[in-house]
Design an enzyme around this catalytic site. Sequence first.
Site, short mmCIF file in Angstrom:
data_model
loop_
_atom_site.label_atom_id
_atom_site.label_comp_id
_atom_site.label_asym_id
_atom_site.label_seq_id
_atom_site.Cartn_x
_atom_site.Cartn_y
_atom_site.Cartn_z
N HIS A 61 -5.71 1.95 -4.68
CA HIS A 61 -4.74 1.43 -3.70
C HIS A 61 -4.31 0.02 -4.04
CE1 HIS A 61 -7.83 -0.85 -0.96
NE2 HIS A 61 -8.24 -0.84 -2.21
N CYS B 36 0.81 -1.23 0.00
CA CYS B 36 0.00 0.00 0.00
C CYS B 36 0.84 1.27 0.00
CB CYS B 36 -0.99 -0.02 1.16
SG CYS B 36 -0.28 0.15 2.81
N HIS C 292 -2.81 1.35 6.70
CA HIS C 292 -3.19 1.27 5.29
C HIS C 292 -3.37 2.66 4.69
CE1 HIS C 292 -4.47 -0.76 1.69
NE2 HIS C 292 -5.47 0.09 1.57
#
Length: 346
Positions: A320, A259, A308
């Site tokens: 993402h 991420c 995240h």
Amino acid sequence: MASHRRPKQPSRARVTVLTTAAAAAVVLSSQAANAAPSEKLSKDEVKTKVDKLYEETEQATEKLNGAEEKQEKLQKEISTIQDNVARGQEELNELRDSIGLAAAAQYRTGTIDSSLQLFLSSNPDDYLDKASTADQLSAQQVEALKKIQEKQRELAQERSEAADKLKDLSATRAELAKQKKAVQSKLAQAQKLLNTLTAKEKAALAADDARASRSSADRVDLGDTGTASGRAAAAFSAAQSKIGSPYVYGASGPSSFDCSGLTSWAYAQAGVSIPRTSEAQSSYGTKIYSVSDLKVGDLVFFFNDLHHVGLYAGNGQILHAPRTGTVVRYESMDTIGGPFMWGVRV
């Protein structure tokens, strides 16, 4: 006449054997009573457990990324200090040699003074402490001695700093190994669970994930949200070019990403250097707490520990790299699995 003999007692060894056997029988009967029949987890139960493991994997991955970043920084700092120490030692040797040459010249002419005799003794460092205050030294010699002493102090300080950083580097490497082991352990547990599914169940999960992973040819309604800046637009465009690239823990492009690897790579393509980890990125700009105030290209962070991050894509969507087993894709912020914390405008 009746016998009053006491009955023969069993031997101690026999008592021990009987007691052990009885205890084992109790344990076995208890285990049998409490044992539940082995039940196979359903596809949905496996998915829930695997998703949880993947979330924990991502947490460990971000810690791994942080340890790697710190290790790289420490290695550069240590290398710089060691180079400085090497140069400083050369300068110190030159200063000492200059006084040594002066002493040699005086020796050849028979005029060597007591201060230089002391310098050439077996303990020149002790000489520096004592001779710098001697009246017989010339101004030039005193200056040379002061430079030597100052250089010695600098070298001692730099060597001490290098030693401390080497200790820090050793601890960082240990943390790196720990987090890497944690990531691999979680992934192995997830794979073990997935292996309990039938081929049909695995295919169903793959189909579900394929529907979530949209290709670059798919249209996503991103609304008319404006971009934060030209660089944010460039970073978002770079990330869009990687839709479909696989998630790989610890990867930061150009062919695979985790991420924070995707977001740091995307902004690097726009000429902006941002930190490697999601936690560090969360403070790298102006914070935005309302989703309605977000613009395309803003960084968006999820979960209480900020493990995240993605790029805001507009209309409640983010672009993402979700987790292991997925690819870079668009996804609704409502399906991330953790709360939106805030956005950052770089």
